[in-house]
Design an enzyme around this catalytic site. Sequence first.
Site, mmCIF file in Angstrom:
data_model
loop_
_atom_site.group_PDB
_atom_site.id
_atom_site.type_symbol
_atom_site.label_atom_id
_atom_site.label_comp_id
_atom_site.label_asym_id
_atom_site.label_seq_id
_atom_site.Cartn_x
_atom_site.Cartn_y
_atom_site.Cartn_z
ATOM 1 N N HIS A 20 0.889 -1.172 0.000
ATOM 2 C CA HIS A 20 0.000 0.000 0.000
ATOM 3 C C HIS A 20 0.926 1.221 0.000
ATOM 4 O O HIS A 20 1.520 1.557 1.024
ATOM 5 C CB HIS A 20 -0.882 -0.057 1.249
ATOM 6 C CG HIS A 20 -2.137 0.747 1.154
ATOM 7 N ND1 HIS A 20 -3.074 0.577 0.145
ATOM 8 C CD2 HIS A 20 -2.620 1.740 1.936
ATOM 9 C CE1 HIS A 20 -4.073 1.414 0.318
ATOM 10 N NE2 HIS A 20 -3.820 2.139 1.399
ATOM 11 N N LYS A 165 -9.996 6.434 -4.045
ATOM 12 C CA LYS A 165 -9.066 7.450 -3.544
ATOM 13 C C LYS A 165 -7.676 7.022 -3.974
ATOM 14 O O LYS A 165 -7.261 5.884 -3.706
ATOM 15 C CB LYS A 165 -9.213 7.506 -2.019
ATOM 16 C CG LYS A 165 -8.089 8.134 -1.256
ATOM 17 C CD LYS A 165 -8.597 8.596 0.094
ATOM 18 C CE LYS A 165 -7.647 8.304 1.228
ATOM 19 N NZ LYS A 165 -8.104 8.883 2.499
ATOM 20 N N LYS A 167 -3.660 7.450 -3.797
ATOM 21 C CA LYS A 167 -2.617 7.968 -2.912
ATOM 22 C C LYS A 167 -1.505 8.535 -3.776
ATOM 23 O O LYS A 167 -0.909 7.795 -4.584
ATOM 24 C CB LYS A 167 -2.086 6.832 -2.034
ATOM 25 C CG LYS A 167 -3.060 6.411 -0.946
ATOM 26 C CD LYS A 167 -3.137 7.473 0.127
ATOM 27 C CE LYS A 167 -3.903 6.991 1.343
ATOM 28 N NZ LYS A 167 -3.952 8.001 2.386
ATOM 29 N N ASP A 196 -5.348 11.628 -2.139
ATOM 30 C CA ASP A 196 -4.854 11.951 -0.797
ATOM 31 C C ASP A 196 -3.335 12.122 -0.885
ATOM 32 O O ASP A 196 -2.629 11.194 -1.290
ATOM 33 C CB ASP A 196 -5.209 10.819 0.177
ATOM 34 C CG ASP A 196 -4.944 11.193 1.628
ATOM 35 O OD1 ASP A 196 -4.365 12.278 1.867
ATOM 36 O OD2 ASP A 196 -5.310 10.402 2.515
ATOM 37 N N GLU A 222 -7.248 15.539 -0.607
ATOM 38 C CA GLU A 222 -7.184 15.405 0.850
ATOM 39 C C GLU A 222 -5.791 15.785 1.354
ATOM 40 O O GLU A 222 -4.785 15.300 0.813
ATOM 41 C CB GLU A 222 -7.515 13.940 1.181
ATOM 42 C CG GLU A 222 -7.575 13.596 2.641
ATOM 43 C CD GLU A 222 -8.095 12.156 2.831
ATOM 44 O OE1 GLU A 222 -8.796 11.626 1.941
ATOM 45 O OE2 GLU A 222 -7.784 11.569 3.875
ATOM 46 N N ASP A 247 -7.515 16.208 6.848
ATOM 47 C CA ASP A 247 -7.473 14.897 7.508
ATOM 48 C C ASP A 247 -6.520 14.964 8.705
ATOM 49 O O ASP A 247 -6.962 15.182 9.843
ATOM 50 C CB ASP A 247 -7.050 13.814 6.504
ATOM 51 C CG ASP A 247 -6.874 12.456 7.168
ATOM 52 O OD1 ASP A 247 -7.226 12.321 8.344
ATOM 53 O OD2 ASP A 247 -6.379 11.504 6.519
ATOM 54 N N LYS A 271 -12.306 10.922 11.625
ATOM 55 C CA LYS A 271 -11.785 9.620 12.042
ATOM 56 C C LYS A 271 -12.015 9.490 13.540
ATOM 57 O O LYS A 271 -11.613 10.386 14.300
ATOM 58 C CB LYS A 271 -10.292 9.516 11.719
ATOM 59 C CG LYS A 271 -10.014 9.561 10.213
ATOM 60 C CD LYS A 271 -8.534 9.412 9.901
ATOM 61 C CE LYS A 271 -8.321 9.247 8.400
ATOM 62 N NZ LYS A 271 -6.911 9.192 8.022
ATOM 63 N N GLU A 325 -14.800 5.613 3.811
ATOM 64 C CA GLU A 325 -13.716 4.763 3.280
ATOM 65 C C GLU A 325 -13.434 3.636 4.280
ATOM 66 O O GLU A 325 -12.284 3.285 4.518
ATOM 67 C CB GLU A 325 -12.455 5.603 3.031
ATOM 68 C CG GLU A 325 -11.957 6.337 4.268
ATOM 69 C CD GLU A 325 -10.676 7.116 4.080
ATOM 70 O OE1 GLU A 325 -10.249 7.332 2.935
ATOM 71 O OE2 GLU A 325 -10.102 7.524 5.116
#
Length: 383
Positions: A20, A165, A167, A196, A222, A247, A271, A325
């Site tokens: 990731h 989304k 990255k 993001d 983001e 965020d 969050k 998400e």
Amino acid sequence: MTKIERIETQIIDLPTIRGHVLSMTTMVSQSIVLVRVRFSDGSVGLGEGTSIGGLSYGAESAESIKSAIDTYIAPLLEGMDADNINAARGRIEKAVRGNPIARCAVEIALWDGLGRRLGVPVAQLFGGTVHPAMDVAWTLASGNSDRDVAEAEEMLARRRHRQFKLKIGKREVREDIAHVGRICAAIGDRARITVDVNQAWDLHQARWGLKGLQEIGVAMVEQPIDARMGESLRMLSDTYEIAVMADEALQGPVDAMRHAAGHRTDAFAVKIAQSGGLARASEVISIAAAAGIGLYGGTMLEAGIGTAAALQLFSTVETMFWGTELFGPLLFKDEILAEPLRYADFQVHLPAGPGLGVALDEDKIAHYTRGRVAPVSIPVKAI
Ligand code: MUC
Ligand code: MG
């Protein structure tokens, strides 16, 4: 009176289904802190505290979350009234500065315990569910445009996600825009695309970045710049039509208030962990709603317990314009819940049952509990 008897923690290391790739690290596993609060009537509440990429995302790591709970939070709560969560939260907040993820992990377990004892879902303790299923985005972060497109196609075909989304922030801005452009061109209007940056850009890069992203039809960006640069974020929000979302800058209601009052962003990634618990997250949500700021149900890439806790709260929110998400459990090679959360028809579904509505697969927990081997997370520079 039911009392809080004992609080136990353990670190679980879960391998991810693929690397990731984020701007600050590449995750090949996720480390979660599992919390069990044992009550005097024999009931148990489950909680989870999870961050992203060791210490590369924020100031807490799995190790610091565990130590904050074991050393500082647990001794404060043992012996307290299990049903008075506000009293427990008050005691923690007075004695423990910062450490929102650790505080949240324990609070989740207290809500789970209370819900179980009362025989109601946690959502009911927050006024009741209005959305038993919510749209759920998937993050495309394989590090390769073709692979990301193939992954998006697969998710669309399986009707699992129609919001993606991306990255970005690790490569040059120009390369990132080209990467996002390839994915936008392939997907067209079949899905909503957001990005993001995880704070990776300076102001100059952010200007070019937002301009480029806006031109290729990206809906929202983001945390493009450092979380501490609130005034610069406001300037970016004012200059471009593309929605700008905060965020990392949101560590609870005080930050939310500052961002709302200063017109710094169009959207909040809420969050529960970063807010310092479900109750504080619900305050962040109220501030956003009162200020006309769009809401997005964010994740710290939690496994099933943390994801279920966020689901319980978000299901009580009238409008989450940007969806959620809450896909964390799907990023891992294995499932630690006895019954996985249900993802179908582009949505994540609230589980039924009291408390969080989920239970652990104890064999899996035993298997993935950290022994002597440190978690694997490759710093970007080492790749
Ligand atoms: C973040 O910064 O939002 C959420 C989804 C994902 O892939 O990473 C997280 C962290
Ligand atoms: Mg983010």
